[in-house]
Design a protein around this motif. Structure first.
Motif, mmCIF file in Angstrom:
data_model
loop_
_atom_site.group_PDB
_atom_site.id
_atom_site.type_symbol
_atom_site.label_atom_id
_atom_site.label_comp_id
_atom_site.label_asym_id
_atom_site.label_seq_id
_atom_site.Cartn_x
_atom_site.Cartn_y
_atom_site.Cartn_z
ATOM 1 N N ASN A 1 0.803 -1.217 0.000
ATOM 2 C CA ASN A 1 0.000 0.000 0.000
ATOM 3 C C ASN A 1 0.840 1.273 0.000
ATOM 4 N N VAL B 1 -3.914 -0.765 -4.716
ATOM 5 C CA VAL B 1 -3.877 -1.493 -3.451
ATOM 6 C C VAL B 1 -4.706 -0.766 -2.400
ATOM 7 N N SER C 1 -8.389 -1.470 -3.179
ATOM 8 C CA SER C 1 -8.839 -2.824 -2.843
ATOM 9 C C SER C 1 -8.849 -3.059 -1.335
ATOM 10 N N GLU C 2 -7.869 -2.504 -0.609
ATOM 11 C CA GLU C 2 -7.857 -2.647 0.849
ATOM 12 C C GLU C 2 -9.055 -1.942 1.483
ATOM 13 N N GLU D 1 -12.000 -4.204 0.974
ATOM 14 C CA GLU D 1 -11.880 -5.411 1.801
ATOM 15 C C GLU D 1 -12.126 -5.118 3.272
ATOM 16 N N GLN D 2 -11.690 -3.948 3.732
ATOM 17 C CA GLN D 2 -11.776 -3.596 5.145
ATOM 18 C C GLN D 2 -13.050 -2.823 5.488
ATOM 19 N N HIS E 1 -9.205 5.648 3.956
ATOM 20 C CA HIS E 1 -8.028 4.774 3.808
ATOM 21 C C HIS E 1 -6.874 5.527 3.154
ATOM 22 N N PRO F 1 -0.657 -1.439 8.444
ATOM 23 C CA PRO F 1 -0.182 -1.530 7.066
ATOM 24 C C PRO F 1 1.289 -1.865 7.027
#
Length: 163
Positions: free
Chosen positions: A66, A92, A95-96, A99-100, A107, A162
């Motif tokens: 990330n 990244v 997508s994180e 996902e989170q 983010h 991270p």
């Protein structure tokens, strides 16, 4: 603090507004440093191929990550304001966030603050350092009106910061 931020966008992804990026860095540096002087940071936003190359070259991990930070190694006696470089991988981060269960903006702010703190010497290699860094990130983000980055939608603390 007089802050200069050079932002290079080499990503095909949508990215935050440059003013937001600057404000996130300023918040991190303002909270974590007593130095009121001039500061200079470079931010490069990349896609996965470039981040994979950098992560492989500098961390021996040939996969995207990330955020990477490269603190300046200019001798202190030169008194130059350059703190270093932050590289953020837009795909990244996107997508994180999904996902989170986090907003993309929150983010991005977290990754930018995280990278900025690395430039000041903060780290998360051992548990004590990780706790200190996570607490500082949480405080900076709260000051920006953003939620704790280590809570997931089910309100449990995430397993790791991270990397």
């Amino acid at each position: 603090m007089n802050l200069q931020v050079d932002i290079q966008n080499a990503s095909a992804e949508p990215v935050p507004d440059e003013d937001d990026i600057r404000s996130w860095i300023a918040a991190a540096l303002g909270e974590a440093s007593d130095d009121p002087g001039e500061r200079e940071v470079s931010v490069r936003i990349v896609d996965e191929p470039e981040m994979t190359t950098l992560n492989g070259q500098y961390r021996n991990k040939p996969r995207p990550t990330n955020v990477l930070s490269f603190p300046s190694d200019i001798p202190a006696e030169l008194e130059l304001p350059l703190l270093g470089d932050i590289v953020i991988c837009a795909p990244v981060v996107r997508s994180e966030a999904a996902e989170q269960g986090k907003t993309l903006q929150a983010h991005w702010a977290h990754m930018t603050v995280h990278g900025s703190l690395h430039l000041l010497g903060y780290d998360h290699i051992d548990d004590d350092e990780a706790e200190l860094m996570e607490a500082l990130e949480t405080r900076v983000l709260a000051g920006l009106g953003l939620p704790c980055p280590y809570l997931t939608p089910d309100t449990t603390v995430s397993e790791h910061p991270p990397r």
